[in-house]
Motif scaffolding. Structure first.
Motif, PDB file in Angstrom:
ATOM      1  N   ARG A  28       0.828  -1.216   0.000  1.00 16.04           N
ATOM      2  CA  ARG A  28       0.000   0.000   0.000  1.00 16.04           C
ATOM      3  C   ARG A  28       0.862   1.265   0.000  1.00 16.04           C
ATOM      4  NH1 ARG A  28      -5.448  -0.554   3.674  1.00 16.04           N
ATOM      5  NH2 ARG A  28      -5.539  -2.840   3.848  1.00 16.04           N
ATOM      6  N   GLY A  29       2.168   1.068  -0.093  1.00 15.12           N
ATOM      7  CA  GLY A  29       3.066   2.213  -0.152  1.00 15.12           C
ATOM      8  C   GLY A  29       3.600   2.678   1.179  1.00 15.12           C
TER       9      GLY A  29
ATOM     10  N   LYS B 228      -2.445   3.437   0.156  1.00 12.51           N
ATOM     11  CA  LYS B 228      -3.213   3.048  -1.022  1.00 12.51           C
ATOM     12  C   LYS B 228      -4.198   1.930  -0.655  1.00 12.51           C
ATOM     13  CE  LYS B 228       0.873   3.886  -3.912  1.00 12.51           C
ATOM     14  NZ  LYS B 228       1.883   3.233  -4.809  1.00 12.51           N
ATOM     15  N   PRO B 229      -5.112   1.582  -1.546  1.00 13.49           N
ATOM     16  CA  PRO B 229      -6.020   0.453  -1.274  1.00 13.49           C
ATOM     17  C   PRO B 229      -5.260  -0.869  -1.215  1.00 13.49           C
ATOM     18  CG  PRO B 229      -6.897   1.859  -3.018  1.00 13.49           C
ATOM     19  CD  PRO B 229      -5.488   2.308  -2.777  1.00 13.49           C
TER      20      PRO B 229
END
Length: 595
Positions: free
Chosen positions: A81-82, A448-449
């Motif tokens: 997700r970063g 992020k998702p």
């Protein structure tokens, strides 16, 4: 909820009239031609020293405590997700409960029965979620997981339609997730049962129902999740221990003090949020956050036994749903051997549980009831036995603190530590997603998702069912070795094969397909730093044949000493540690039975 269960019952009842003639709708055909595949040459992962240096020089969005299935899953979810992620594991990836499961990816037939009989929405949701995650695991790690056909033998005629309808419901609940991955359940006549499971007792046999679940190599999948996370940029450190938390001025936990278990060196690691995924040791970590914390883990231990492969058909296992104490016992083929498990008794949390002779005898006795009198099960046939501690949990927010959470629990503490406990191996990915969601919300992280539902684990990207045949043709290796390497390493089997070819594919022990070069691979690519890391969790030798593992220790020690530049003192200590570990694999019970 009543409508959904009623609908499932209606579909099952409609089909019941033709249950004797039920045919499987899934297909398991393999391509006829062997297609050459590109050899994957993975980059060497960051060294241990490099990762420790990163801990000292950087801060992180998230620090995860615990390298079991859930902890590794949290790290993988978060890094993809970063987020900047570091995972700290006191022992090794999958060193606890995550390597000591029944090796099944399943929804829980017994849970579904309870859901229907009691119209229990929570139990039904638990089965739905687990079956959906079973499908995800089979797609994302096809080399480490596969279909397992399981027989429920029936000795009373009135139980035939009851079990058939129940297992048809199990099929229906998973219908939309499986996409043709598994066969549907079907009835077998008594003659068909004995033909496929010849060691069964045929007296009063009324037939059986065969259904499908998933089976997997639990420790190897845990390691694959951890390595996948590392390849996406997470710092993944085993044999490092969190000794305490640090707190900011407001009292929020903002870091951990980490000790390198090999050197004793300590480093303080700063993080915006801390995730506690310590499994049975969840309470010990929570006491670092709040020394007045009351325990929420209700530990239960489960023992498993390994027998030679000839005790069970290669392609089919058995479910004993009517044990003397009301529990369920599985009798399964696994890695060329026969696995029996599990018991379920309350216990204290210990880092190295040892199986008891009574637990081993209980399993052998329960299974023996179903076997022909020609088949004798005694401790002399046992090759290994182990006990894992399952961390059931009670909700700390519940009015009744003794109520057990059937599924899993995500809890955010007063100092912001996010804890995940309970659950089962099959649902590790969903648990990790929910935990990261809670951590992101708690620390207001810009994430992020989630992408892990469709994320392939290492070894899966270019894996095909024809890989073993290409390995045989390309390297000239034995058939059993080729099939094993393909299942264990997927599209990275070529790396091990390339290392092994120069050595003539020398085995660690003559009767099993494990190769000496797997030791080298485990050190270079899978973060193994001890003999036990290798023969218990990278190569499953200790779990399959305890005495063979003992005999292989000197050679593994030589290979690791050369790779890691051990001194003679370190080598001696590692050998002793490996011998001590084999106590947890039932070595003393086995040696006593054969003396």
């Amino acid at each position: 909820m009543r409508g959904r269960i009623a609908a499932a019952l209606a579909v099952s009842a409609t089909a019941a009239a033709s249950f004797v003639h039920q045919r499987s709708t899934a297909t398991c055909e393999q391509p006829a031609n062997v297609v050459p595949a590109q050899i994957i040459q993975p980059a060497m992962p960051p060294s241990r020293q490099h990762q420790l240096s990163t801990l000292r020089s950087q801060s992180f969005d998230m620090v995860v405590i615990g390298g079991g299935a859930t902890g590794a899953g949290v790290a993988l979810d978060a890094v993809t997700r970063g987020l900047r992620v570091a995972l700290i594991e006191r022992d090794d990836f999958a060193s606890g409960t995550s390597s000591k499961s029944t090796k099944l990816l399943h929804g829980g037939v017994r849970y579904l029965e309870k859901a229907v009989m009691k119209l229990d929405k929570d139990q039904f949701h638990l089965v739905e979620e687990a079956l959906a995650e079973r499908a995800t695991a089979l797609r994302n790690a096809p080399h480490l997981s596969s279909e397992r056909r399981i027989l429920v033998p029936i000795y009373k005629w009135y139980m035939v339609p009851y079990m058939w309808i129940g297992l048809k419901m199990y099929d229906i609940v998973s219908l939309f997730q499986m996409r043709g991955q598994l066969h549907w359940s079907r009835y077998l006549t008594p003659a068909d049962v004995i033909q496929q499971f010849p060691m069964l007792n045929d007296k009063d046999l009324c037939g059986g129902i065969v259904y499908s679940d998933g089976q997997f190599n639990d420790a190897a999948m845990n390691v694959a999740v951890a390595v996948t996370a590392a390849e996406h940029g997470a710092v993944m450190l085993n044999h490092t221990e969190v000794t305490s938390f640090t707190f900011d001025a407001s009292g929020r936990a903002d870091g951990v003090v980490v000790r390198d278990c090999h050197t004793g060196d300590k480093v303080t690691v700063k993080a915006k949020v801390i995730v506690n995924a310590a499994g049975p040791f969840t309470d010990a970590v929570l006491r670092m956050e709040n020394n007045e914390h009351k325990n929420i883990v209700l530990a239960s231990e489960g023992t498993h036994v390994i027998l030679p492969g000839y005790f069970c058909p290669r392609e089919m296992g058995m479910l004993d749903s009517n044990t003397s104490d009301g529990r369920v016992v599985f009798y399964l083929p696994w890695e060329g051997h026969t696995l029996i498990g599990t018991t379920d008794t309350k216990c204290e949390v210990t880092p190295a549980p040892v199986p008891s002779a009574d637990a081993v005898d209980f399993l052998l006795k329960e299974v023996s009831k179903y076997l022909s009198t020609d088949v004798e099960l005694t401790r002399k046939q046992v090759l290994a036995a182990w006990t894992g501690v399952r961390p059931l949990v009670s909700d700390p927010k519940a009015v009744n603190t003794e109520s057990v959470v059937r599924n899993h629990l995500v809890h955010v503490g007063k100092a912001g530590v996010v804890s995940i406990a309970g659950g089962k191996w099959t649902t590790y990915r969903q648990m990790a997603q929910e935990t990261v969601d809670a951590a992101v919300a708690s620390a207001q992280l810009p994430a992020k998702p989630c992408v892990t539902k469709e994320l392939k684990l290492v070894g899966a990207e270019k894996y095909t069912p024809t890989l073993p045949y290409r390995l045989i043709q390309q390297y000239g290796m034995d058939e059993d070795v080729a099939h094993y390497l393909a299942r264990r390493y997927g599209d990275r089997a070529d790396v091990v094969a390339s290392l092994a070819k120069a050595n003539g594919f020398k085995r660690l022990c003559p009767h099993l397909p494990f190769l000496e070069e797997e030791v080298t691979y485990a050190v270079r690519y899978e973060y193994a730093t001890s003999i036990t890391d290798v023969f218990a969790r990278r190569v499953r030798l200790a779990f399959l044949d305890c005495r063979a593992a003992k005999a292989a220790i000197p050679r593994i020690a030589d290979l690791m000493a050369a790779e890691l530049h051990w001194s003679s003192g370190t080598r001696k200590a590692e050998v002793q540690s490996a011998l001590s570990f084999l106590r947890t694999m039932g070595l003393e019970i086995l040696e006593a039975a054969t003396n």
